[in-house]
Design a protein around this motif. Structure first.
Motif, short mmCIF file in Angstrom:
data_model
loop_
_atom_site.label_atom_id
_atom_site.label_comp_id
_atom_site.label_asym_id
_atom_site.label_seq_id
_atom_site.Cartn_x
_atom_site.Cartn_y
_atom_site.Cartn_z
N PRO A 1 0.88 -1.15 0.04
CA PRO A 1 0.19 -0.11 -0.09
C PRO A 1 0.82 1.29 0.03
O PRO A 1 0.50 2.14 -0.66
N PHE A 2 2.14 1.18 0.73
CA PHE A 2 2.74 2.50 0.57
C PHE A 2 4.15 2.13 1.44
O PHE A 2 4.37 1.23 2.20
N VAL A 3 5.06 3.05 0.85
CA VAL A 3 6.54 3.05 1.49
C VAL A 3 6.88 4.53 1.73
O VAL A 3 6.54 5.25 1.02
N LYS A 4 7.33 4.89 2.92
CA LYS A 4 7.68 6.16 3.40
C LYS A 4 9.00 6.33 3.45
O LYS A 4 9.98 5.40 3.79
N ASN A 5 9.70 7.55 3.40
CA ASN A 5 11.03 8.16 3.65
C ASN A 5 12.09 7.33 2.82
O ASN A 5 13.14 7.31 3.40
N ILE A 6 11.73 7.16 1.74
CA ILE A 6 12.86 6.80 0.72
C ILE A 6 13.92 7.79 0.75
O ILE A 6 13.49 8.88 0.25
N ASN A 7 15.17 7.68 0.92
CA ASN A 7 16.22 8.49 0.57
C ASN A 7 16.37 9.62 1.72
O ASN A 7 17.03 10.55 1.47
N LEU A 8 15.55 9.18 2.74
CA LEU A 8 15.75 10.28 4.04
C LEU A 8 17.23 10.46 4.44
O LEU A 8 17.64 9.34 4.70
N ASP A 9 17.82 11.66 4.60
CA ASP A 9 18.99 11.99 5.31
C ASP A 9 19.05 12.84 6.28
O ASP A 9 18.66 14.10 6.00
N LEU A 10 19.00 12.55 7.54
CA LEU A 10 18.85 13.57 8.56
C LEU A 10 19.84 14.47 8.68
O LEU A 10 19.67 15.45 9.43
N THR A 11 20.77 14.29 7.89
CA THR A 11 21.80 15.62 8.02
C THR A 11 21.53 16.76 6.89
O THR A 11 22.31 17.69 6.93
N LYS A 12 20.55 16.48 6.25
CA LYS A 12 20.23 17.35 4.95
C LYS A 12 19.01 18.06 5.02
O LYS A 12 17.89 17.36 5.77
N ASN A 13 18.88 19.16 4.50
CA ASN A 13 17.36 19.83 4.33
C ASN A 13 16.78 19.30 3.01
O ASN A 13 17.39 19.84 1.96
N GLN A 14 16.01 18.54 2.75
CA GLN A 14 15.52 17.80 1.68
C GLN A 14 14.01 18.33 1.33
O GLN A 14 13.19 18.35 2.26
N LYS A 15 13.62 18.35 0.08
CA LYS A 15 12.29 18.54 -0.53
C LYS A 15 11.74 17.27 -0.23
O LYS A 15 12.34 16.22 -0.14
N ARG A 16 10.27 17.07 0.07
CA ARG A 16 9.59 15.75 -0.05
C ARG A 16 8.64 15.74 -1.33
O ARG A 16 7.87 16.62 -1.64
N VAL A 17 8.40 14.43 -1.78
CA VAL A 17 7.58 14.29 -2.87
C VAL A 17 6.81 12.95 -2.62
O VAL A 17 7.36 12.05 -2.16
N LEU A 18 5.46 13.10 -3.04
CA LEU A 18 4.46 11.97 -2.86
C LEU A 18 4.33 11.37 -4.24
O LEU A 18 4.00 12.06 -5.11
N ILE A 19 4.83 10.12 -4.38
CA ILE A 19 4.43 9.38 -5.69
C ILE A 19 3.20 8.52 -5.33
O ILE A 19 3.27 7.69 -4.68
N GLU B 1 17.57 10.75 -7.00
CA GLU B 1 18.93 11.84 -7.60
C GLU B 1 19.11 13.25 -7.63
O GLU B 1 20.00 13.86 -7.50
N MET B 2 17.78 13.56 -7.30
CA MET B 2 17.49 15.08 -7.19
C MET B 2 17.42 15.49 -5.74
O MET B 2 17.05 16.54 -5.34
N GLY B 3 17.62 14.46 -4.76
CA GLY B 3 17.71 14.70 -3.41
C GLY B 3 16.51 14.74 -2.59
O GLY B 3 16.55 15.05 -1.43
N TYR B 4 15.22 14.24 -3.29
CA TYR B 4 13.92 14.30 -2.51
C TYR B 4 13.83 13.30 -1.63
O TYR B 4 14.31 12.18 -1.67
N ILE B 5 13.28 13.28 -0.37
CA ILE B 5 12.64 12.37 0.43
C ILE B 5 11.44 11.72 -0.31
O ILE B 5 10.49 12.74 -0.92
N ILE B 6 11.20 10.47 -0.40
CA ILE B 6 10.13 9.93 -1.50
C ILE B 6 9.12 9.07 -0.53
O ILE B 6 9.58 8.36 0.17
N ASP B 7 7.99 9.49 -0.76
CA ASP B 7 6.98 8.72 -0.20
C ASP B 7 6.07 8.35 -1.26
O ASP B 7 5.90 8.87 -2.32
N VAL B 8 5.95 6.68 -1.26
CA VAL B 8 5.24 5.95 -2.51
C VAL B 8 4.04 5.74 -1.74
O VAL B 8 4.03 4.69 -0.69
N VAL B 9 2.73 5.52 -2.66
CA VAL B 9 1.57 5.00 -2.11
C VAL B 9 0.90 4.60 -3.22
O VAL B 9 1.08 5.14 -4.45
N TYR B 10 0.13 3.37 -3.04
CA TYR B 10 -0.71 2.89 -4.33
C TYR B 10 -1.81 3.72 -4.57
O TYR B 10 -2.40 4.38 -3.28
N CYS B 11 -2.05 4.09 -5.79
CA CYS B 11 -2.81 5.43 -5.88
C CYS B 11 -4.14 5.53 -5.59
O CYS B 11 -4.93 6.46 -5.37
#
Length: 383
Positions: free
Chosen positions: A22-40, A72-82
């Protein structure tokens, strides 16, 4: 706070395997960086697909590359079934910079994030047009058979209201129906499957021009298989090869004739598919509405000439396809019989041109390059 009943509901539905992830959260999370977040918000294969086994659709491959581009663009990625609306509570607390995809989750989370860049990813035709065209085909089927058939393809992932708040659209099919939204629109091709043992070579064109492959899945009437069966039934000198027909048997019967052969599901990586490639000059899909069919991309990667309906997702192919002007039986029959007698020299050249075009547009590397270019352009724009 997520209620226990909600968690139990999600677990019951997903952990028993009805929908794999159903979903996966926080792919590519790096706690040392200020990252943007995308929902797919996309298909449901992201973390459980076995890529060493048979894969049922090329969107499995494309989904991996979509994630990689954002990674590769540095985003934190959350993925969910649509359409996993049961999972919405897991995402309402997040603030997104980009919301990408389609479906009910895409729509609901977009409303909560008015400052995000909302990118709808359209792998079908416009929902209004898709519904209209599918109803036309179902009515035509009823006129000829007196059998009522339910909608199979329209309204599952895309609805008119989903387009209310979008900022950008990435479209696989025809752009024209989406221009009314007045937003930037980008075209992209899907990928096709490629049999790794395939080597381009000349066919026996005298015979192959009389052989047509229908490679489909759910929604056989939507994809025009009923029309082809009727035509080939009364023309024994041409042969229809059917692969992927796995539904609607109660509505659509495939006759047992020498010139109509049903193979069921077929492994694109297998020798049987290579035999069909050598046997058939044409891959035919008189569908009423597509984004851009991966079965057509697959056929073209193996130098089969696409025969498809105009304005249904394939217009970009231009001279690299036979674009049919109508779907009625009389017209289709005349066109198919004409193709079965096509000049050998013209046919040989057509095969070569289709092969070259497909290898430049339908490989996973092409999809990745084009998708990355689009997302980087959107990323650099101010909303």
């Amino acid at each position: 706070m997520i209620l226990k009943s909600t968690i139990k509901k999600i677990a019951k539905k997903y952990l028993v395997g009805k929908i794999r992830t159903p979903f996966v959260k926080n792919i590519n999370l790096d706690l040392t960086k200020n990252q943007k977040r995308v929902l797919i918000s996309y298909i449901d294969y992201f973390s459980t697909t076995n890529f060493s086994a048979k894969i049922g659709h090329t969107n499995n491959l494309e989904s991996v590359q979509i994630i990689n581009v954002f990674k590769e663009m540095g985003y934190i990625i959350d993925v969910v079934y649509c359409n996993a609306v049961e999972s919405l509570n897991f995402f309402t607390c997040e603030k997104y910079d980009v919301i990408f995809g389609f479906g009910e989750v895409f729509y609901e989370i977009s409303k909560l994030n008015p400052n995000a860049k909302i990118i709808i990813y359209v792998t079908e035709n416009h929902p209004e047009l898709s519904l209209k065209k599918e109803l036309e085909r179902n009515n035509y089927f009823y006129e000829r058979t007196r059998k009522k058939i339910p909608l199979r393809r329209s309204g599952v992932f895309y609805k008119e209201e989903h387009f209310k708040n979008i900022d950008y659209a990435i479209i696989m099919g025809e752009i024209k129906p989406f221009k009314k939204y007045g937003i930037p629109i980008y075209n992209i091709f899907p990928t096709g499957f490629l049999n790794q043992k395939y080597i381009f070579k000349s066919r026996n064109l005298e015979e192959s021009r009389k052989n047509f492959l229908w490679l489909g899945s759910n929604g056989a009437v939507h994809k025009g298989l009923d029309l082809l069966i009727e035509i080939f039934q009364r023309n024994p000198e041409i042969t229809l090869h059917i692969c992927g027909f796995n539904s609607e048997e109660k509505y659509l019967k495939i006759p047992k004739l020498k010139n109509i052969i049903n193979y069921g599901r077929i492994d694109i990586q297998g020798d049987k598919f290579l035999d069909l490639v050598e046997k058939c000059s044409y891959i035919i899909l008189p569908s009423c509405s597509e984004g851009f069919s991966t079965s057509i991309a697959t056929g073209m990667l193996h130098s089969m000439i696409p025969v498809v309906c105009k304005d249904t997702g394939f217009n970009r192919l231009n001279n690299n396809a036979i674009l049919l002007e109508d779907y009625k039986i009389g017209y289709l029959e005349e066109e198919i019989l004409s193709l079965s007698k096509k000049n050998i020299n013209e046919l040989k050249k057509f095969h070569e041109e289709v092969y070259v075009y497909a290898r430049r547009n339908f490989m996973i590397k092409d999809f990745t390059k084009n998708f990355e270019k689009i997302i980087k352009e959107i990323n650099n724009e101010n909303k």
